[in-house]
Design an enzyme around this catalytic site. Structure first.
Site, PDB file in Angstrom:
ATOM      1  N   GLU A 171      41.185  36.282  32.885  1.00  0.00           N
ATOM      2  CA  GLU A 171      42.135  36.633  31.566  1.00  0.00           C
ATOM      3  C   GLU A 171      43.050  35.799  30.917  1.00  0.00           C
ATOM      4  O   GLU A 171      44.033  36.213  30.695  1.00  0.00           O
ATOM      5  CB  GLU A 171      42.770  38.172  31.893  1.00  0.00           C
ATOM      6  CG  GLU A 171      41.639  39.487  32.552  1.00  0.00           C
ATOM      7  CD  GLU A 171      40.538  39.592  32.412  1.00  0.00           C
ATOM      8  OE1 GLU A 171      40.181  39.262  30.587  1.00  0.00           O
ATOM      9  OE2 GLU A 171      39.810  39.546  33.191  1.00  0.00           O
ATOM     10  N   GLY A 172      42.239  34.381  31.626  1.00  0.00           N
ATOM     11  CA  GLY A 172      43.008  33.680  30.675  1.00  0.00           C
ATOM     12  C   GLY A 172      44.081  32.772  31.806  1.00  0.00           C
ATOM     13  O   GLY A 172      45.118  33.515  32.373  1.00  0.00           O
TER      14      GLY A 172
END
Length: 597
Positions: free
Chosen positions: A440-441
């Site tokens: 998710e980054g």
């Protein structure tokens, strides 16, 4: 090997005293979240986490998910546990009642989710991804898609995934090349490959609903040409029953450092006749829609960091109580004692305890703000709370997960050489926690989002408002007697000043020299995480002291004050150094030519 015990007492304290359950329960749509109901939910969730999920954690890690002939089999016990999980209503906890959900606030769901993640990180990823898919469909799907999919997903009969990454398109989603070809009946055929798809295939649910980013033939290049499609594993008949197998297959699963029981799939769409999919919302707005899932997932991943701190702490604490080694320091010829008596072990355990409590407090306060941002009747209050949530989501995700890795590593250190041996379980927490800083980054991506979209774009207004709330506690601290509060006040004031000066520097320099500002992005995220969580620890200490002053002798409150003092001395004290590296450190980051590395 010790099993997980949910820290229900601390969760209740944070939910009631810091996050303000009473105020959340007054919001429209949240009225059923009474104190008695929430406490009952926490107790039942604790039983499920401790009795069902935690015992599967170690064997699940050893067995791992197994792939054969384009299908994944989960480790023994996972399928039965998931059925019990869904049948018990846990998948529906925070979902809309319209689709069979219980409609409880995000604040409550956050605490329950932390339990799942501490008890069994790998298992918890399946409902995490499903919840994100549900939210995306609720907000952007057509009435037909909602009617077809949501009830089954909310009930847990079907699970969900999100399919973004491709072999040549990781964080740069502009490079997505999966294509969607329109059909005469209004559907699309999807062709392409996606990688790193969590729970892309498994045997725990009847169907898997993939949300897939792809390009239509007329799509413009770049991120503005990406659309979102629903692609089920099994097609859905008109009557809602399952139909033919769709052309969407798991062609492999990754061999990973950790979370072995969570299948990370390589998904092939359309290797044969084409995978049938349906457009979600409007064409070319797919990335916008996918960010709905991603923001929900980023908060959920942040809770994984909280959970890793807590679980690593519990295992290290239990081991330190039992491991007998050496005499008390400074004592000659005395009996050998548990290592929890040794000062450096105490320092490590206090670090782990304080970081777990601080990260939990910040995450739950952000969850409560999310509830206000969605449900508050006043538009101004909704906007103010949403700004706070937007600012803090990268911090909850980035700082909490980095804390999880650091605390899991410290847990191995508490165990000494035995921590490096798999049978103690400490190593698994470190292996499992590492991925949370990446998906998710990465932390760098969270930090760039924080200083750019969340700060520079609005001139630092929300950060200044948060700093104002922090400074408002100074008067309360000034009225407290004793060494603990004197130390807390001194450290907290310096930390706020450091945050303010670093934030002002980031905002002032972002437009003129974005490379210099970005060089300090991760240190700034760390700084904000430390100080914002310290803010919650200060609030907790003040509330606990008020209970003590009123005659409450529960040792929980005395421990809160001491833990806040430790956090101030050992964690908040890092703030000034971080601010210095942010303001003065860019030149050293950027000075070397590439060939000098």
């Amino acid at each position: 090997m010790s099993e997980y015990v949910a820290p229900v007492r601390d969760m209740q304290f944070v939910i009631h005293e810091l996050a303000g359950l009473e105020q959340v329960a007054q919001l429209p749509g949240c009225e059923e979240a009474s104190s008695d109901l929430v406490d009952a939910v926490l107790e039942e969730a604790a039983k499920f986490a401790e009795e069902v999920l935690s015992p599967l954690n170690w064997p699940g890690d050893q067995e791992g998910a197994q792939w054969r002939d384009k299908a994944v089999t989960m480790p023994p016990g996972f399928k039965d546990a998931y059925k019990l999980f869904a049948d018990s209503g846990w998948t529906a906890l925070a979902c809309e009642p319209e689709w069979g959900g219980q409609g409880l606030p995000k604040l409550v769901a956050a605490a329950v989710a932390e339990m799942w993640k501490s008890a069994n990180h790998a298992f918890s990823l399946c409902p995490l991804l499903t919840a994100g898919a549900i939210e995306a469909l609720v907000l952007t799907g057509s009435d037909e898609l909602k009617a077809t999919y949501l009830e089954k997903m909310v009930s847990g009969v079907w699970t969900g995934t999100m399919n973004l990454t491709e072999p040549n398109a990781g964080s740069d989603l502009a490079a997505v090349r999966t294509r969607a070809e329109p059909q005469a009946d209004g559907s699309y055929k999807i062709f392409g490959q996606k990688i790193f798809i969590t729970y892309g295939d498994h045997d725990m649910a009847e169907n898997i609903v993939h949300l897939v980013l792809a390009r239509t033939p007329t799509a413009p290049e770049g991120v503005k040409g990406i659309s979102l499609f629903v692609v089920p594993k099994f097609l859905i008949n008109v009557d809602g029953s399952l139909g033919a197998r769709n052309d969407a297959y798991c062609v492999s699963i990754e061999h990973k450092l950790g979370i072995h029981a969570s299948p990370t799939a390589i998904m092939a769409f359309g290797d044969h006749s084409g995978a049938i999919g349906h457009l979600v919302g409007e064409e070319n707005r797919g990335l916008e829609y996918m960010f709905i899932m991603m923001n929900a997932a980023r908060f959920g991943v942040g809770l994984e960091g909280v959970a890793a701190c807590e679980r690593s702490y519990q295992r290290a604490r239990d081991y330190a109580r039992e491991r007998i080694q050496c005499t008390d320091i400074g004592v000659r010829g005395g009996p050998k004692v548990p290592i929890i008596r040794h000062p450096d072990v105490r320092r490590m355990l206090m670090t782990m305890k304080s970081r777990a409590e601080a990260a939990r407090a910040l995450a739950y306060v952000v969850a409560a703000a999310h509830d206000a941002a969605v449900h508050h009747p006043d538009a101004g209050e909704r906007k103010r709370n949403q700004a706070f949530v937007d600012l803090m989501i990268p911090v909850v995700k980035g700082w909490s997960t980095e804390s999880g890795v650091t605390m899991a590593s410290m847990g191995v250190q508490v165990h000494g050489g035995m921590g490096y041996v798999e049978e103690t379980g400490a190593a698994q927490h470190l292996r499992d926690a590492q991925i949370s800083t990446i998906y998710e980054g990465t932390t760098g991506i969270q930090a760039n989002d924080l200083i750019g979209r969340k700060m520079a774009r609005e001139g630092g207004a929300t950060l200044q408002a948060v700093i104002g709330m922090m400074r408002a506690l100074d008067a309360d601290l000034a009225g407290q007697d004793g060494a603990n509060f004197a130390a807390i006040r001194s450290r907290f004031g310096v930390a706020i000043d450091a945050l303010a000066s670093a934030g002002e520097w980031i905002v002032a320099n972002y437009g003129a020299d974005v490379r210099a500002a970005s060089s300090g992005a991760v240190p700034f995220l760390t700084l904000l995480g430390i100080v914002a969580s310290g803010w919650q620890m200060v609030r907790a200490a003040l509330i606990a002291q008020a209970k003590i002053d009123a005659g409450n002798s529960d040792p929980f409150y005395a421990a809160k004050v001491v833990t806040a003092r430790f956090y101030a001395d050992h964690v908040l004290s890092q703030a000034a150094g971080l601010a210095s590296s942010i303001i003065d450190g860019a030149e050293g980051v950027l000075a070397l030519a590439e060939e000098m590395f």
